[in-house]
Structure formats: structure tokens, C-alpha cells
Design a protein around this motif. Sequence first.
Motif, mmCIF file in Angstrom:
data_model
loop_
_atom_site.group_PDB
_atom_site.id
_atom_site.type_symbol
_atom_site.label_atom_id
_atom_site.label_comp_id
_atom_site.label_asym_id
_atom_site.label_seq_id
_atom_site.Cartn_x
_atom_site.Cartn_y
_atom_site.Cartn_z
ATOM 1 N N ILE A 166 6.099 -38.365 -29.582
ATOM 2 C CA ILE A 166 6.340 -39.281 -28.423
ATOM 3 C C ILE A 166 7.321 -40.847 -29.082
ATOM 4 O O ILE A 166 7.831 -40.227 -27.704
ATOM 5 N N GLY A 167 7.578 -41.002 -29.800
ATOM 6 C CA GLY A 167 8.440 -41.515 -30.212
ATOM 7 C C GLY A 167 10.410 -40.814 -30.237
ATOM 8 O O GLY A 167 11.405 -41.391 -29.221
ATOM 9 N N ASN A 168 9.674 -39.457 -30.152
ATOM 10 C CA ASN A 168 10.942 -39.140 -29.632
ATOM 11 C C ASN A 168 11.331 -38.435 -28.612
ATOM 12 O O ASN A 168 12.520 -38.493 -27.845
ATOM 13 N N ILE A 169 10.403 -37.780 -27.767
ATOM 14 C CA ILE A 169 10.650 -38.165 -26.384
ATOM 15 C C ILE A 169 10.374 -38.758 -25.667
ATOM 16 O O ILE A 169 11.605 -39.317 -24.813
ATOM 17 N N ARG A 170 9.683 -40.590 -26.123
ATOM 18 C CA ARG A 170 10.751 -41.736 -25.674
ATOM 19 C C ARG A 170 12.032 -42.492 -25.175
ATOM 20 O O ARG A 170 13.010 -42.469 -24.934
ATOM 21 N N ASP A 171 12.888 -41.500 -27.021
ATOM 22 C CA ASP A 171 13.659 -41.995 -26.997
ATOM 23 C C ASP A 171 14.941 -41.067 -26.233
ATOM 24 O O ASP A 171 16.179 -41.904 -25.773
ATOM 25 N N GLN A 172 14.678 -39.728 -26.010
ATOM 26 C CA GLN A 172 15.008 -38.596 -24.871
ATOM 27 C C GLN A 172 15.247 -39.230 -23.734
ATOM 28 O O GLN A 172 15.859 -39.257 -22.551
ATOM 29 N N VAL A 173 14.154 -39.738 -22.954
ATOM 30 C CA VAL A 173 13.842 -40.286 -21.744
ATOM 31 C C VAL A 173 14.284 -41.362 -21.415
ATOM 32 O O VAL A 173 15.253 -41.227 -20.720
ATOM 33 N N ARG A 174 14.574 -42.252 -22.282
ATOM 34 C CA ARG A 174 15.270 -43.861 -22.114
ATOM 35 C C ARG A 174 17.370 -43.368 -22.361
ATOM 36 O O ARG A 174 17.040 -43.434 -20.959
ATOM 37 N N THR A 175 17.365 -42.341 -23.093
ATOM 38 C CA THR A 175 18.468 -41.382 -22.536
ATOM 39 C C THR A 175 19.255 -41.433 -21.951
ATOM 40 O O THR A 175 20.680 -41.253 -20.925
ATOM 41 N N LEU A 176 18.131 -40.395 -21.137
ATOM 42 C CA LEU A 176 18.141 -40.077 -20.084
ATOM 43 C C LEU A 176 18.184 -40.926 -18.679
ATOM 44 O O LEU A 176 18.909 -40.869 -17.553
ATOM 45 N N LEU A 177 17.203 -42.260 -18.487
ATOM 46 C CA LEU A 177 17.500 -42.889 -17.483
ATOM 47 C C LEU A 177 18.600 -43.952 -17.651
ATOM 48 O O LEU A 177 18.820 -43.964 -16.706
ATOM 49 N N GLY A 178 19.894 -43.716 -18.807
ATOM 50 C CA GLY A 178 20.987 -44.834 -18.565
ATOM 51 C C GLY A 178 20.468 -45.625 -19.439
ATOM 52 O O GLY A 178 21.247 -46.604 -19.172
#
Lengths: 205, 205
Positions: free
Chosen positions: A187-199
Motif C-alpha cells: 500500500i505504501g508503494n502504491i501511495r508513493d506512486q499515486v502521489r507522484t502521478l498526481l504531481g
Amino acid sequence: MPAESRTPGRRERNKQEKLDRITSAARELFSEYGVDEVTTQQIADKADVGTGTLFFYAKTKAELLLLVHNVKYAEAIDSGVTAAGATAGILDAVMAIVQPIVACNRVQIENGRTYLRELVFGDPDEHHHKVGLELTGRVDDAIAAILSRDGDRNEQDAAQLARIISAIMFINMTATVFMSLSDDSVIGNIRDQVRTLLGAHRVGV
Amino acid sequence: MPAESRTPGRRERNKQEKLDRITSAARELFSEYGVDEVTTQQIADKADVGTGTLFFYAKTKAELLLLVHNVKYAEAIDSGVTAAGATAGILDAVMAIVQPIVACNRVQIENGRTYLRELVFGDPDEHHHKVGLELTGRVDDAIAAILSRDGDRNEQDAAQLARIISAIMFINMTATVFMSLSDDSVIGNIRDQVRTLLGAHRVGV
DNA sequence: GAATAATTTTGAGCGTACTCGGTTATGAGT
DNA sequence: ACTCATAACCGAGTACGCTCAAAATTATTC
């Protein structure tokens, strides 16, 4: 016997009852031993039907898994959508959707991975496969709705970003590299990637 | 015979020659008929070895496909990296990497999908699987390098965005929905998603 | 309620990926 | 040269998902 007006006939009832037995047998065996360790013969035996009958109700073993897992998946999505509705931040709301799905798919990692594998690579014409795809569609829609809370974002981008987030989820739940990780790490990994995605990084956070 | 100093012995040579025969047989049969339409027995026959021998050289049929397809995949990556180096815009450069990979994976769609399926869901301890994963690692690195051309972007974000782009590629090359699309449509879809991804937080385009 | 049609059930059988115990080829040691 | 250990080879056999043709059950028609 007009009193029992809404009885759909013995055949219909028997059929339903048999399907129930098969579903239960599959669910119990899959969740106890994992899909790969269970043979279709075992399922048929436990459901007390012949193998031919088993495959009359589910065209493949994969369909059997989809049939069973779709139910759990749907529950996870519902709870996520509810939670997201009560969550203010966009990233947090997205993660409120993601979290129960990841948890659900990792109750039994092997089954979760196989479920997603079949969803992507299986025969899309089969009934339970279609149901599964509708569920992922609901996830995309729910995420798109959250992203649309940002007034600056048009709907088309929101929909496309939602699809990208689904892709991120998929990879993080399936790739063998992540199998040994804890749910929280995933979940942490996904959160990091989504955060990056959303800028989010641009603003600060 | 000291003249032939680097002869590694008959055994070694026989082994290599047999592996070559198996590789060729697998490559030809797979590319002509598609991986699902070819039996391991046919491959063994064409390579003129017993089935036991076949599985001595490749532990599974999937490994056989990886063995064959990794070579083509590597070529596609190389050509993409070269092309990207000569491309100015970031989006265009990323697509210069994407394009040959998609083309390669869709020469024979069934084989390409199966290849990616095995890469994600197969046994990561097997040799050719590892090689395949290294290739995808190279793709990620190459994309990250391109994204890093933007001075505003730190390396960590570049690496993460690269992984996301790989996920986008994967889904678009594997999902059954996209099987009936032309190569150009698939590439167009990926381009749109990558553009959204890279522009998610920007005002214009 | 007999005859006929339609649907459901069944397990023996099939195809195929893969295993395993026995056999053969190779090369090192003497 | 001869022995012996090790690596390579083999195909009959196994396990398992799934099919199919015939049988059993249920519905329908007259």
C-alpha cells in the motif's frame, strides 16, 4: 397448487441448489488450500456432483475462482467507496479505495494473483469474467469521481488517470517481486506512486 | 591437441548444439503456429530429442517461450533506446522506446501476451525469466533517463514515473480489450496516457 | 397419463505438460 | 586400457483440466 405460485419449478430449484453446493465447495477448498493445490475433482467430490456437472456450471477452473472471488472483491470495493466518500483529501480518498482492494487480494496471495491474472488474460466472453471486469470498471469510475473533485481537472483526464492508477495497483498486486512484502509495504508503494502521478511533489508535501 | 586450446570438450559442445536445436525448433514452431497451438512433443520431435531432454534444457514450456522471445525483446529495446537518443521532446523520446516494444510484442499477439504473462506471473527463479526481468529493468532505466532530461525533475520521481509508464505499457499490451486494436491504436492509447501522466500537474496540454 | 421433447447429469476417456527411474555417453583417475 | 563417477538422455508413466456421448431427469403436448 396455486398457493405456491412463485415456485419456478423443480428443475430451476435443483439447479440453483447444485450451483450453491459447487460455489461453497470451491470457496472453501480454494481459501483453505489455495487454487493451485485444489483439483477440480476435489471440488466436484465435495459438491457431490460429477466432473461433467461441475464444468456444466463453470466452463473452466478459472471461472470457478472468478465466481468465488468476485463476491469478495465487490465487498472490498463497496467498503472502499464508502470510506472514500468520507475522506477529504484526494490522495487519501484514492487510497481509501485502494486499501481494501489490496487487503482483499492479499488474504490469500496466490488466489489474489491468480484472480487478477485471469481477469487480464482469461476469456472475456465467460460470464464471471465479465462480472469481474465490471467490478474493475466500477473501481475506475470511483477513482475518476474522486479525481474530479479537483475543479481544475477535466473529466477526460480524470478517467485516464483513474485507469493509470488501476494499472499501478495491478502491477503492485501481481508482480512476483512484491509477493514477499507486507500489505502495508504494498500500500505504501502504491501511495508513493499515486502521489507522484498526481504531481503532489510539485506543491510540496 | 594444444592447437585447439579452447575446445571445452565434446560434452560441452554436444550440449550447446542440442540447446541450439531446441531453441531453433521452439522459435520456428512458436512463430509459425503460436505458443498455444504447439505441443512440447512437437518441439522435442523437431529438435530430435526426447521429451525428458527437452525439459532438461528448459524447465517449463513457458521458459522455452521466454528463451526465444527475450532475444527479440532485447533487439526491440536496443533499437528503441537508440531512436530515443536522437529524439528531442521528452514525450516523443519515451514513445521512441515504447514503439518498437509494442511492435515486437504484437508481431504475434498471442505469443506477446503470453510472454508478458509469464514475465509477471511465472517463476522468477528460472534463468530465462530473470533475463526477461533484466530487460524490463533496462526499459525502466532508459525511460527514467529520458525523464531526467527535465531539470526540474528529481531522479526518484523519474524512476517512479518510468515504472508507471511500464505499467501503462503492460496493460495496453495485455488486456483482452485491446487485442482487436491495430498497433497504431495501441501506441496512440499509450501516448495519450503517458501525455496525461507527464502533464497531470501542469496547466496546459 | 403416455409419448415426446428438452435439459441436466455423469464418468470414462482424451490431450498435454511434466516427472522419474533406468540407461548411456563422457571424462577423470590410475 | 580399464574403472568409476558424473552428467546427459530418454520415453513410458502420471496428474489434471476438460470433453463428449449416452443416460437420467424434468417439462410439455395431446
